[in-house]
Design a protein around this motif. Structure first.
Motif, PDB file in Angstrom:
ATOM      1  N   ARG A 184     -73.511 -40.167  10.458  1.00  0.00           N
ATOM      2  CA  ARG A 184     -72.842 -39.362  11.486  1.00  0.00           C
ATOM      3  C   ARG A 184     -73.685 -39.403  12.761  1.00  0.00           C
ATOM      4  O   ARG A 184     -74.912 -39.443  12.687  1.00  0.00           O
ATOM      5  CB  ARG A 184     -72.677 -37.901  11.046  1.00  0.00           C
ATOM      6  N   ARG A 195     -69.457 -41.760  11.646  1.00  0.00           N
ATOM      7  CA  ARG A 195     -68.469 -40.816  12.137  1.00  0.00           C
ATOM      8  C   ARG A 195     -69.106 -40.178  13.370  1.00  0.00           C
ATOM      9  O   ARG A 195     -70.201 -39.589  13.272  1.00  0.00           O
ATOM     10  CB  ARG A 195     -68.173 -39.768  11.064  1.00  0.00           C
ATOM     11  N   TYR A 212     -69.014 -37.843  16.936  1.00  0.00           N
ATOM     12  CA  TYR A 212     -68.451 -36.887  17.896  1.00  0.00           C
ATOM     13  C   TYR A 212     -69.136 -37.142  19.243  1.00  0.00           C
ATOM     14  O   TYR A 212     -70.348 -36.937  19.365  1.00  0.00           O
ATOM     15  CB  TYR A 212     -68.730 -35.444  17.487  1.00  0.00           C
ATOM     16  N   GLU A 266     -69.148 -28.806  12.072  1.00  0.00           N
ATOM     17  CA  GLU A 266     -67.894 -29.456  11.696  1.00  0.00           C
ATOM     18  C   GLU A 266     -68.130 -30.927  11.343  1.00  0.00           C
ATOM     19  O   GLU A 266     -67.579 -31.444  10.366  1.00  0.00           O
ATOM     20  CB  GLU A 266     -66.935 -29.362  12.889  1.00  0.00           C
ATOM     21  N   LEU A 267     -68.959 -31.568  12.148  1.00  0.00           N
ATOM     22  CA  LEU A 267     -69.264 -32.980  11.895  1.00  0.00           C
ATOM     23  C   LEU A 267     -70.007 -33.146  10.570  1.00  0.00           C
ATOM     24  O   LEU A 267     -69.692 -34.036   9.767  1.00  0.00           O
ATOM     25  CB  LEU A 267     -70.101 -33.544  13.059  1.00  0.00           C
ATOM     26  N   ASP A 323     -69.860 -31.272   8.079  1.00  0.00           N
ATOM     27  CA  ASP A 323     -68.969 -30.934   6.967  1.00  0.00           C
ATOM     28  C   ASP A 323     -67.972 -32.052   6.654  1.00  0.00           C
ATOM     29  O   ASP A 323     -67.319 -32.014   5.610  1.00  0.00           O
ATOM     30  CB  ASP A 323     -68.194 -29.639   7.272  1.00  0.00           C
ATOM     31  N   GLU A 324     -67.856 -32.990   7.544  1.00  0.00           N
ATOM     32  CA  GLU A 324     -66.900 -34.083   7.295  1.00  0.00           C
ATOM     33  C   GLU A 324     -67.425 -34.998   6.193  1.00  0.00           C
ATOM     34  O   GLU A 324     -68.600 -35.360   6.174  1.00  0.00           O
ATOM     35  CB  GLU A 324     -66.674 -34.898   8.572  1.00  0.00           C
ATOM     36  N   GLU A 325     -66.530 -35.372   5.283  1.00  0.00           N
ATOM     37  CA  GLU A 325     -66.876 -36.358   4.261  1.00  0.00           C
ATOM     38  C   GLU A 325     -66.893 -37.732   4.916  1.00  0.00           C
ATOM     39  O   GLU A 325     -65.940 -38.113   5.583  1.00  0.00           O
ATOM     40  CB  GLU A 325     -65.837 -36.350   3.126  1.00  0.00           C
ATOM     41  N   VAL A 326     -67.951 -38.473   4.720  1.00  0.00           N
ATOM     42  CA  VAL A 326     -67.985 -39.834   5.274  1.00  0.00           C
ATOM     43  C   VAL A 326     -68.506 -40.804   4.227  1.00  0.00           C
ATOM     44  O   VAL A 326     -69.132 -40.403   3.259  1.00  0.00           O
ATOM     45  CB  VAL A 326     -68.879 -39.944   6.527  1.00  0.00           C
TER      46      VAL A 326
END
Lengths: 370, 370
Positions: free
Chosen positions: A180, A306, A308, A364-365, A367-370
């Motif tokens: 991320r 991922r 942001y 939020e980032l 918490d994202e599944e990647v």
């Protein structure tokens, strides 16, 4: 600052250089910026061919590396900053929680804690310090992570301004390592206007009669230049809205003068001018497309993280549009603007709401599944 | 620049002062900026109580004043400018058509053509020149119009940047005289960030070792300061979009360097630093609410003119929002933003489309029945 030149300075230095230890500056100490550790690299060859001997990176860590070594977060800092300045975004109540993550805050080469003009002995000290690139820092950080900790995966790389430049360099240079990425108020290739700002900042310092081509005996000899540097940065780092709405009052400043003179001059006056110039040159020349022969689209297409992209809505230096154009070239990305009258300086957290918004977005980032 | 002080300089000067005629500067001549005429005011008392003796305003005119004396348009100029710079907006094919209007282009006190630091003999010359306000210029222009031409009604007052500041001062100070007003890229009271820019510009000049407290023998002694001044202005006067899109290419510049160094240094290097500082101080302190004891709303409510407030959409100095807030306080007004990547410098007409848009908007205003 000399550039792309090879001089006798590259030859192994004799013992004599061990005697000269740069110039005194109590600002760059454990007392002010610690605690931090050092990662020693001995001879570190820079991209331009110059070698920094006895080169070391200062860094701070929070939390513990887990057994799988897969809980690391890397958080490099901005221009004129140190690891200390990023600590406000690390804590039990923050997205970057040391109970969960192993957080590494590296210090830039040239920032005053790592190997820098002011603490490097002759013949590489002061104005003879070589030009350093963002890529050099990222390569050094890569060595720190892999050699010192055995880390080959980062949950997140994030950073503000020059920290964003390092974040992009990480995501493009080592795409398989970065899961991320959150570049905040910064771009992958430095905008032209941002480069013109750097030129102006450097010329504030160099035009000081105490500058003496960078061979001053005491950084205070350049204080007028440092003050002008502070004032010029203020012009572009804030926004007209901040002043129209007097939003600086919320940060506890008692008057415009208190804010303009007090806050910014206090920030820059203790610093070493050559250190600032090393970071400034690096900032100006940041460009991930050096990895792909100048093809920015190809460079950003390498990013696997991922991502942001988090510009400050009213940033004059790294504008929303500058960031939007790059975001469009990053495969798995989103644009997440930060609305604040603070412009580029929004990351300082003068307004707690900005800090909170940034923290929530980072959460939020994460918490994202990647 | 001395301020609010009364000194022997206010006393009638002896014949000796006729001998000293300031310092040579071939830039401020009829050859470069003419043709223009002079309006002599003899002793002109400034708002701060200082008196400029043998004070005169240079001005250019186009077209002829009609018998009713009701076809006049007044078009003051911006910082570092002269009447010559406004001529591009005057012509047979323009809204400001000299076949229809009597067009008066006044030169600011301190601009180098009117009474200014560089052309004023001791004891008011160079750094001893008094601080001048926008209100002083407008009062001098009022005398020019009424005493020289017998004009008591203006079809339009318009101006860019400091020209907009003068436009607002006219509309607030002499509301019954101004039928239409078009402040372009400027505000009625100077935004704080704009004032900080002025501080930075002034300090570029004053930090030059050749400045010598303003008593240099030749303006070229301050050329480094003038260059830094040019570069700092460039930062805030343009926009990041201009560089991202390389929109400067459309103006015929061959390279970034050609644009950055050539255009802006060429503009400022011939100028007298004390003249620039006189205008800069005036710019910083522009505030129509001085007429209404600091009540901006009351001041703007005095305006009777049909007013088009014309900000540049990406202006960093006089921002769209700064202009919008004031526009909301002007009784008979409209906001007419100018979309251009040139930011504050849009009025230079580097992009013919900007010039055309401005001209069309001014035409629309002139066509309105008021």
């Amino acid at each position: 600052m000399t550039e792309e030149t090879h001089s006798p300075a590259d030859a192994p230095s004799a013992g004599a250089s061990q005697v000269q230890h740069g110039i005194e500056n109590e600002y760059y100490t454990q007392e002010v910026h610690g605690p931090y550790d050092y990662f020693d690299m001995d001879a570190f060859e820079l991209e331009n061919g110059r070698t920094l001997r006895n080169c070391r990176i200062a860094y701070a860590t929070f939390g513990e590396l887990n057994d799988a070594k897969d809980n690391a977060v890397l958080f490099p800092h901005m221009y004129s900053g140190t690891s200390k300045d990023m600590e406000m975004y690390v804590g039990e109540d923050s997205a970057i929680d040391p109970n969960e993550y192993f957080v590494i805050l590296p210090n830039q080469i040239g920032n005053g804690l790592s190997t820098s003009p002011h603490n490097t002995p002759a013949p590489n000290g002061q104005a003879d310090f070589p030009s350093v690139r963002i890529a050099d820092d990222v390569r050094a950080q890569h060595r720190l992570l892999t050699e010192e900790f055995g880390i080959d995966e980062l949950q997140l790389v994030l950073g503000w301004s020059m920290g964003a430049q390092q974040t992009y360099e990480w995501a493009v240079r080592y795409p398989e390592m970065v899961k991320r990425a959150a570049p905040i108020g910064g771009t992958a290739t430095n905008p032209v206007l941002s480069g013109l700002l750097v030129d102006a900042l450097m010329s504030c310092i160099r035009s000081d009669s105490g500058w003496e081509n960078g061979y001053y005996d005491d950084h205070r000899a350049v204080r007028d230049g440092l003050k002008r540097h502070a004032r010029t940065w203020l012009l572009m780092g804030t926004s007209s809205t901040l002043f129209r709405e007097e939003a600086w009052r919320k940060a506890g400043f008692t008057s415009l003068s208190d804010f303009v003179y007090g806050a910014w001059e206090e920030w820059f006056l203790p610093m070493d001018p050559n250190n600032l110039l090393t970071m400034a040159w690096k900032w100006k020349h940041a460009d991930v497309s050096r990895i792909t022969d100048g093809d920015l689209e190809a460079a950003l297409d390498r990013i696997e993280a991922r991502t942001y992209v988090m510009p400050f809505a009213e940033d004059y230096v790294f504008t929303l549009e500058d960031c939007r154009e790059e975001e469009a070239m990053i495969p798995d990305s989103e644009l997440r603007p930060i609305e604040t009258p603070w412009g580029h300086f929004g990351m300082f957290g003068f307004d707690p709401a900005d800090k909170e918004f940034i923290d929530e977005t980072v959460r939020e980032l994460l918490d994202e599944e990647v």
